[in-house]
Enzyme design. Structure first.
Site, short mmCIF file in Angstrom:
data_model
loop_
_atom_site.label_atom_id
_atom_site.label_comp_id
_atom_site.label_asym_id
_atom_site.label_seq_id
_atom_site.Cartn_x
_atom_site.Cartn_y
_atom_site.Cartn_z
N TYR A 69 13.14 -1.73 18.91
CA TYR A 69 13.42 -0.64 17.92
C TYR A 69 14.37 0.61 18.36
O TYR A 69 14.84 1.03 17.43
CB TYR A 69 12.10 -0.05 17.74
N HIS A 121 7.65 1.66 4.08
CA HIS A 121 7.56 1.05 5.25
C HIS A 121 7.86 1.96 6.66
O HIS A 121 7.96 1.57 7.61
CB HIS A 121 8.28 -0.43 5.65
C1 BV8 Z 1 -0.88 -4.81 4.69
C2 BV8 Z 1 8.86 -2.31 8.97
C3 BV8 Z 1 -3.03 -4.34 4.34
C4 BV8 Z 1 9.21 -2.17 10.26
C5 BV8 Z 1 7.92 -4.70 7.86
C6 BV8 Z 1 -0.42 -14.05 3.35
C7 BV8 Z 1 -0.08 -13.89 2.07
C8 BV8 Z 1 0.24 -12.79 1.52
C9 BV8 Z 1 0.33 -11.58 2.16
C10 BV8 Z 1 0.10 -11.71 3.56
C11 BV8 Z 1 -0.25 -12.90 4.05
N1 BV8 Z 1 -0.66 -12.61 5.30
C12 BV8 Z 1 -0.41 -11.22 5.56
C13 BV8 Z 1 -0.11 -10.52 4.42
C14 BV8 Z 1 0.30 -9.32 4.10
C15 BV8 Z 1 1.55 -8.89 4.90
C16 BV8 Z 1 2.69 -9.75 4.11
O1 BV8 Z 1 3.23 -9.45 3.05
N2 BV8 Z 1 3.08 -10.90 4.86
C17 BV8 Z 1 3.92 -11.94 4.10
C18 BV8 Z 1 5.38 -11.91 4.81
C19 BV8 Z 1 3.47 -12.93 4.19
N3 BV8 Z 1 1.82 -7.31 4.73
C20 BV8 Z 1 1.52 -6.49 5.33
O2 BV8 Z 1 0.91 -6.70 6.53
C21 BV8 Z 1 1.25 -4.99 4.93
N4 BV8 Z 1 0.22 -4.40 5.40
O3 BV8 Z 1 -0.71 -5.60 3.73
O4 BV8 Z 1 -1.92 -3.95 4.71
C22 BV8 Z 1 -3.72 -4.99 5.13
C23 BV8 Z 1 -4.20 -4.48 6.48
C24 BV8 Z 1 -4.96 -4.98 7.49
C25 BV8 Z 1 -5.12 -6.34 7.37
C26 BV8 Z 1 -4.55 -6.99 6.07
C27 BV8 Z 1 -3.84 -6.52 5.30
C28 BV8 Z 1 2.46 -4.47 5.80
C29 BV8 Z 1 3.86 -5.02 5.47
C30 BV8 Z 1 5.04 -3.95 6.34
C31 BV8 Z 1 5.77 -5.03 7.15
N5 BV8 Z 1 6.76 -4.26 7.65
N6 BV8 Z 1 8.74 -4.06 8.85
C32 BV8 Z 1 10.77 -2.85 10.68
O5 BV8 Z 1 11.57 -2.63 9.76
O6 BV8 Z 1 10.76 -3.42 11.68
S1 BV8 Z 1 8.54 -6.01 7.02
C33 BV8 Z 1 10.13 -6.32 6.98
O7 BV8 Z 1 10.11 -7.03 5.53
C34 BV8 Z 1 11.20 -5.18 6.50
O8 BV8 Z 1 10.90 -4.34 7.31
C35 BV8 Z 1 11.17 -4.99 5.08
O9 BV8 Z 1 10.83 -3.64 4.92
C36 BV8 Z 1 10.30 -6.17 4.41
C37 BV8 Z 1 10.81 -6.65 3.14
O10 BV8 Z 1 12.15 -7.37 3.56
P1 BV8 Z 1 13.38 -7.19 2.62
O11 BV8 Z 1 13.53 -5.83 2.73
O12 BV8 Z 1 12.95 -7.72 1.44
O13 BV8 Z 1 14.46 -8.02 3.56
P2 BV8 Z 1 14.61 -9.64 3.52
O14 BV8 Z 1 15.35 -9.73 4.92
O15 BV8 Z 1 13.35 -10.47 3.60
O16 BV8 Z 1 15.56 -9.82 2.15
C38 BV8 Z 1 16.87 -9.40 2.16
C39 BV8 Z 1 17.34 -9.82 0.94
O17 BV8 Z 1 18.57 -9.36 0.73
C40 BV8 Z 1 17.51 -11.52 0.50
O18 BV8 Z 1 16.66 -11.71 -0.57
C41 BV8 Z 1 18.79 -11.46 0.56
O19 BV8 Z 1 19.27 -12.46 -0.36
C42 BV8 Z 1 19.40 -10.29 -0.04
N7 BV8 Z 1 20.82 -9.72 0.31
C43 BV8 Z 1 21.56 -10.48 1.60
N8 BV8 Z 1 22.80 -9.71 1.38
C44 BV8 Z 1 22.78 -8.89 0.23
C45 BV8 Z 1 21.49 -9.02 -0.36
N9 BV8 Z 1 21.19 -8.42 -1.57
C46 BV8 Z 1 22.14 -7.61 -2.26
N10 BV8 Z 1 23.42 -7.25 -1.62
C47 BV8 Z 1 23.74 -7.83 -0.30
N11 BV8 Z 1 24.84 -7.63 0.27
#
Ligand code: BV8
Ligand code: ZN
Length: 257
Positions: A69, A121
């Site tokens: 971080y 976040h």
């Molecule tokens: C919670 C922050 C209640 C810190 C981050 C199973 C099924 C469903 C859900 C869950 C599951 N198991 C667990 C869960 C819940 C979980 C979740 O959703 N998991 C998923 C992945 C399966 N969620 C949580 O845990 C959340 N809390 O639910 O609380 C709870 C409490 C207790 C117990 C259970 C539940 C907390 C989620 C917060 C996670 N924190 N990080 C840090 O930054 O280090 S997540 C991480 O992903 C990132 O920080 C970001 O914020 C987040 C989303 O990612 P994106 O921003 O979308 O980035 P990504 O790389 O994925 O995509 C980029 C996109 O840009 C791509 O599509 C690409 O094509 C595009 N792109 C590329 N270049 C460009 C572009 N677009 C435009 N222009 C360009 N030039």
């Protein structure tokens, strides 16, 4: 990107929109030089989120998590907002009501001129004590202790500082999530830009807005699970697509008188 002309239903919906919401993700900061998380070249390509972005990882390997971080904080603070951030800052003046909701922790929306983004976040700009919640600028915490989380030491607090971000398995800040959910449920135009839309509850905001009947515009070079619901998809980098779309909105709405 060439000049973008809105027509048909999308032009009408954009012209008539009064309550707009934008949900952004890491892709919006890509052209500022920040890595995304998922996909080729992303932060999760060589490391697992559960080894870096969970409370368990922090307590198991505090030095590793803190250094990662500290590194990301350095990269984010050295970066500058790109044309996508600047374009979104204009939306405040384009709609009677507008809320910017971001999953990004890099502070680039604010530095790009957005006045009050909802940061679902958290932020890389601050560290917080894991016990008493005291906050400190991350820059100070990193200078004081570059290799391991610094101890809090406030009064008799035995806690230590962690980045003020939301890790997997942690709840999102309740007020921020409530504000974003309310706006999504009431919006008539939703922009989804630069997010893979797989992390919940953030991605659930898209479902909320669609259920409320919002017109959805997606900006992303790659498809997402929500692409098929988009009324307009701009498959281009945000730094190109968002200035073009914003110009198109301004033209379309001024033509509306
Ligand atoms: C919670 C922050 C209640 C810190 C981050 C199973 C099924 C469903 C859900 C869950 C599951 N198991 C667990 C869960 C819940 C979980 C979740 O959703 N998991 C998923 C992945 C399966 N969620 C949580 O845990 C959340 N809390 O639910 O609380 C709870 C409490 C207790 C117990 C259970 C539940 C907390 C989620 C917060 C996670 N924190 N990080 C840090 O930054 O280090 S997540 C991480 O992903 C990132 O920080 C970001 O914020 C987040 C989303 O990612 P994106 O921003 O979308 O980035 P990504 O790389 O994925 O995509 C980029 C996109 O840009 C791509 O599509 C690409 O094509 C595009 N792109 C590329 N270049 C460009 C572009 N677009 C435009 N222009 C360009 N030039
Ligand atoms: Zn403390």
């Amino acid at each position: 990107m060439d000049e973008l002309r809105l027509d048909g239903e999308v032009a009408a919906r954009v012209r008539g929109a009064t309550r707009a919401v934008a949900l952004t993700g890491a892709g919006v900061s890509r052209e500022s030089g920040l890595d995304t998380f998922r996909g080729a070249g992303g932060l999760w390509e060589n490391q697992r989120p559960e080894d870096l972005a969970t409370p368990e990882a922090f307590y198991r390997t505090p030095r590793r998590v803190w250094s990662w971080y500290a590194w990301r904080h350095g990269v984010a603070s050295a970066a500058s907002p790109n044309p996508a951030h600047l374009a979104l800052a204009r939306w405040e003046a384009l709609f009677p009501s507008f809320l910017l909701v971001t999953q990004n922790v890099d502070d680039l929306h604010r530095r790009g001129g957005s006045r009050d983004p909802v940061t679902l976040h958290g932020t890389l700009a601050e560290a917080m004590c894991d016990t008493c919640g005291r906050r400190l600028p991350m820059a100070e915490a990193v200078v004081a202790s570059p290799d391991e989380p610094p101890a809090c030491g406030e009064g008799d607090c035995r806690g230590r500082f962690r980045p003020a971000v939301v890790w997997f398995g942690e709840s999102l800040p309740a007020a921020a999530l409530a504000r974003a959910s309310r706006a999504a449920a009431a919006c008539d135009l939703l922009l989804v830009a630069g997010t893979s839309a797989v992390v919940y509850p953030a991605a659930g905001l898209i479902q909320t807005a669609l259920r409320a009947g919002a017109c959805m515009v997606e900006v992303n070079p790659e498809p997402t699970p929500f692409s098929r619901f988009a009324h307009l998809r701009l498959a281009a980098p945000a730094g190109e697509a968002l200035p073009a779309f914003t110009e198109a909105i301004a033209r379309c709405r001024s033509a509306a008188g």
